[in-house]
Design a protein around this motif. Structure first.
Motif, mmCIF file in Angstrom:
data_model
loop_
_atom_site.group_PDB
_atom_site.id
_atom_site.type_symbol
_atom_site.label_atom_id
_atom_site.label_comp_id
_atom_site.label_asym_id
_atom_site.label_seq_id
_atom_site.Cartn_x
_atom_site.Cartn_y
_atom_site.Cartn_z
ATOM 1 N N UNK A 71 0.833 -1.206 0.000
ATOM 2 C CA UNK A 71 0.000 0.000 0.000
ATOM 3 C C UNK A 71 0.867 1.255 0.000
ATOM 4 N N UNK A 72 1.865 1.309 0.886
ATOM 5 C CA UNK A 72 2.735 2.483 0.970
ATOM 6 C C UNK A 72 3.532 2.669 -0.320
ATOM 7 N N UNK A 73 4.016 1.577 -0.898
ATOM 8 C CA UNK A 73 4.753 1.674 -2.162
ATOM 9 C C UNK A 73 3.885 2.259 -3.263
ATOM 10 N N UNK A 74 2.636 1.801 -3.339
ATOM 11 C CA UNK A 74 1.713 2.317 -4.359
ATOM 12 C C UNK A 74 1.436 3.803 -4.141
ATOM 13 N N UNK A 75 1.200 4.189 -2.896
ATOM 14 C CA UNK A 75 0.898 5.588 -2.595
ATOM 15 C C UNK A 75 2.101 6.485 -2.887
ATOM 16 N N UNK A 76 3.282 6.035 -2.507
ATOM 17 C CA UNK A 76 4.484 6.857 -2.665
ATOM 18 C C UNK A 76 5.016 6.868 -4.092
ATOM 19 N N UNK A 77 4.519 5.983 -4.946
ATOM 20 C CA UNK A 77 4.966 5.966 -6.340
ATOM 21 C C UNK A 77 4.254 7.041 -7.172
ATOM 22 N N UNK A 78 3.239 7.678 -6.617
ATOM 23 C CA UNK A 78 2.532 8.753 -7.315
ATOM 24 C C UNK A 78 3.429 9.981 -7.414
ATOM 25 N N UNK A 79 3.009 10.932 -8.220
ATOM 26 C CA UNK A 79 3.802 12.137 -8.439
ATOM 27 C C UNK A 79 4.367 12.700 -7.155
ATOM 28 N N UNK A 80 4.118 13.639 -6.583
ATOM 29 C CA UNK A 80 4.795 14.240 -5.456
ATOM 30 C C UNK A 80 4.210 13.796 -4.111
ATOM 31 N N UNK A 81 4.285 12.510 -3.824
ATOM 32 C CA UNK A 81 3.758 11.988 -2.571
ATOM 33 C C UNK A 81 4.796 12.148 -1.460
ATOM 34 N N UNK A 82 4.304 12.339 -0.259
ATOM 35 C CA UNK A 82 5.166 12.481 0.913
ATOM 36 C C UNK A 82 4.626 11.603 2.032
ATOM 37 N N UNK A 83 5.534 11.190 2.950
ATOM 38 C CA UNK A 83 5.109 10.380 4.077
ATOM 39 C C UNK A 83 5.799 10.863 5.347
ATOM 40 N N UNK A 84 5.016 11.013 6.389
ATOM 41 C CA UNK A 84 5.529 11.339 7.718
ATOM 42 C C UNK A 84 5.333 10.113 8.602
ATOM 43 N N UNK A 85 6.314 9.820 9.449
ATOM 44 C CA UNK A 85 6.204 8.702 10.374
ATOM 45 C C UNK A 85 5.872 9.229 11.763
ATOM 46 N N UNK A 86 4.980 8.540 12.451
ATOM 47 C CA UNK A 86 4.623 8.909 13.812
ATOM 48 C C UNK A 86 5.321 7.925 14.746
#
Length: 95
Positions: free
Chosen positions: A61-76
């Motif tokens: 799921x994270x790989x698919x989301x982050x493969x989009x154009x300018x996606x970002x992820x923050x870790x809690x």
């Protein structure tokens, strides 16, 4: 992944007016959280939280989301985990 309490993603999202999808993309925030060993997509655009599955499904799921154009992820993570950097190294002796 055991040191991460949640994930906050900023991903491109389509704009809709009712059932009509416009050719415009905006940025959208969504959260992912683990509950009882299962990860859930807590996207506010969903009618209810969507079960992603276990760790393998979360990685997909994270790989698919982050493969989009300018996606970002923050870790809690907890403060001590951030300070000692153990979220970066799975072989950390503090795990």
């Amino acid at each position: 992944m055991s040191k991460v309490h949640g994930y906050i993603l900023n991903v491109p999202s389509r704009v809709s007016l009712g059932i009509v999808s416009l050719p415009v993309r905006r940025r959208h925030w969504l959260a992912v959280r683990q509950v009882n060993g299962q990860y859930y997509n807590l996207d506010s655009k969903l009618k209810s939280p969507a079960c992603i599955g276990g760790e393998a499904e979360l990685r997909t799921f994270l790989s698919e989301q982050l493969s989009q154009d300018v996606a970002e992820m923050l870790l809690v993570v907890q403060r001590e985990v951030e300070e000692d950097g153990s979220w970066l190294n799975p072989d950390s002796p503090n795990e």
